[in-house]
Motif scaffolding. Structure first.
Motif, short mmCIF file in Angstrom:
data_model
loop_
_atom_site.label_atom_id
_atom_site.label_comp_id
_atom_site.label_asym_id
_atom_site.label_seq_id
_atom_site.Cartn_x
_atom_site.Cartn_y
_atom_site.Cartn_z
N GLU A 254 1.89 15.91 13.62
CA GLU A 254 2.37 15.20 12.43
C GLU A 254 1.25 14.50 11.67
O GLU A 254 1.51 13.82 10.67
N SER A 255 0.03 14.67 12.13
CA SER A 255 -1.09 13.91 11.55
C SER A 255 -1.40 14.33 10.12
O SER A 255 -1.67 13.48 9.25
N TYR A 256 -1.40 15.61 9.84
CA TYR A 256 -1.75 16.08 8.49
C TYR A 256 -0.75 15.56 7.47
O TYR A 256 -1.14 14.97 6.45
N SER A 257 0.52 15.75 7.76
CA SER A 257 1.54 15.26 6.83
C SER A 257 1.54 13.74 6.80
O SER A 257 1.83 13.14 5.75
N GLY A 258 1.21 13.10 7.92
CA GLY A 258 1.16 11.65 7.96
C GLY A 258 0.11 11.09 7.01
O GLY A 258 0.32 10.04 6.37
N ILE A 259 -1.02 11.78 6.90
CA ILE A 259 -2.06 11.35 5.95
C ILE A 259 -1.59 11.61 4.52
O ILE A 259 -1.74 10.76 3.63
N GLN A 260 -1.01 12.76 4.27
CA GLN A 260 -0.52 13.07 2.93
C GLN A 260 0.52 12.06 2.45
O GLN A 260 0.58 11.71 1.26
N GLN A 261 1.35 11.59 3.39
CA GLN A 261 2.44 10.67 3.04
C GLN A 261 2.03 9.20 3.14
O GLN A 261 2.83 8.31 2.83
N GLY A 262 0.80 8.92 3.57
CA GLY A 262 0.33 7.55 3.67
C GLY A 262 0.78 6.81 4.92
O GLY A 262 0.60 5.59 5.01
N VAL A 263 1.35 7.54 5.88
CA VAL A 263 1.73 6.90 7.15
C VAL A 263 0.47 6.43 7.88
O VAL A 263 0.45 5.37 8.49
N ILE A 264 -0.59 7.23 7.80
CA ILE A 264 -1.89 6.85 8.33
C ILE A 264 -2.94 7.12 7.26
O ILE A 264 -2.73 7.93 6.34
#
Length: 341
Positions: free
Chosen positions: A212-222
């Motif tokens: 989930e890391s790639y989408s997490g960066i795109q979505q601003g979660v991380i």
């Protein structure tokens, strides 16, 4: 922790063929006189891609057994987490869903504390010291603890990508002062040491599964992550993480494990050659891992990530707060004393 129900191996093998890989029926092996073998395929579920060092360290075992020991076995390999997620692989190999798995030390945190100390920041100053440590008497003691805790059979450790690379989407981080309130992915599954290290630098550790890391960066979660260059590059993170910093804090080893019942079932006269072959293969994988580390750093730069090399004074600024976390790591002080000794 909830464990997987132990499935039928027959059910698993039937389902695995749907993945589009080779059928897993026991091979018919014609052996020359004097050769030994085991007419039972060994199933390996790995997180590395085919051709990665951690994949090669398992893939080479049958070849080495055939070339050097006149022993024939088959290992059916499912790379790239085809069979399960990181945690699912470790549960599966314990429960007999498949026979071999491998993963980073942080992924073992929810199963055993035998390897927690390996995630301590600035534990291994150099590759040479890291590789010496993984065959030390101390490591053999930790193997025994893990085998009792999980249970399973430990195979030799292989390099898991070298030293982690700090990367983020916001700005260049030359010192910990640049990491204040940056949301950084931390290992999923209870890796407290990982979280403590990031917190010591002022970052906000945010547990997130790797997938989930790639989408997490795109979505601003991380905002970023602290992951080895090989995985950062292969997963295409240079496209969304323009800033990287080489902080030589954490060398990562990949723990390789076998189902305990599989090990018990293996013919007695094959066990010792198998472990020798596994060590040779792990050494080859680690040598390749060490060689390609810089190549993936260079590839990240070519793909758009500006990678900063801290000065000696700046490294000292990263090192001081990270080392202070050792006291709050939860690791036995006697073990830390042995490490420091």
């Amino acid at each position: 922790m909830t464990r997987l129900m132990k499935p039928s191996r027959r059910t698993f093998l039937a389902g695995a063929t749907a993945l589009g890989t080779a059928a897993l029926a026991s091979p018919s092996i014609l052996r020359a006189q004097g050769r030994r073998g085991w007419d039972r395929p060994i199933i390996a579920g790995l997180n590395g891609r085919e051709g990665d060092p951690t994949d090669i360290s398992i893939r080479r075992i049958p070849e080495i057994l055939a070339e050097q020991f006149d022993i024939d076995i088959v290992i059916e390999i499912y790379p790239s987490s085809q069979l399960a997620s990181d945690i699912g692989q470790l549960e599966g190999v314990q429960n007999g869903l498949f026979d071999i798995a491998s993963n980073s030390t942080a992924s073992f945190a929810g199963f055993t504390d035998a390897f927690h100390y390996m995630d301590l920041p600035f534990l291994y100053p150099t590759w040479d010291e890291a590789l010496r440590s993984v065959t030390s008497d101390l490591m053999m003691e930790r193997y025994a603890k893990a085998e009792a805790d999980m249970p399973l059979k430990m195979l030799p450790i292989v390099g898991g990508g070298g030293y982690r690379l700090l990367s983020n989407r916001l700005h260049q981080a030359k010192t910990p002062a640049d990491m204040q309130n940056v949301k950084m992915r931390s290992s999923f599954g209870g890796a407290v040491i990982d979280m403590n290290t990031l917190s010591s630098w002022g970052a906000v550790p945010t547990p997130l599964p790797w997938g989930e890391s790639y989408s997490g960066i795109q979505q601003g979660v991380i905002d970023g992550m602290f992951v080895q260059p090989i995985w950062t590059s292969i997963a295409g993170f240079a496209e969304i993480l323009p800033h990287g910093t080489r902080v030589p804090s954490n060398w990562v080893g990949q723990l390789q494990v076998m189902n305990a019942a599989t090990w018990a079932e293996m013919p007695h006269d094959i066990k010792d050659p198998f472990m020798q072959a596994a060590q040779i293969a792990a050494d080859e994988g680690s040598a390749l891992d060490r060689k390609v580390e810089q190549q993936f750093i260079d590839k990240l730069g070519q793909d758009g990530m500006a990678i900063y090399e801290p000065t000696a004074d700046e490294i000292a600024e990263w090192r001081a707060p990270a080392l202070a976390t050792w006291a709050e790591s939860g690791i036995d002080p006697d073990l830390i004393a042995r490490i420091n000794g």
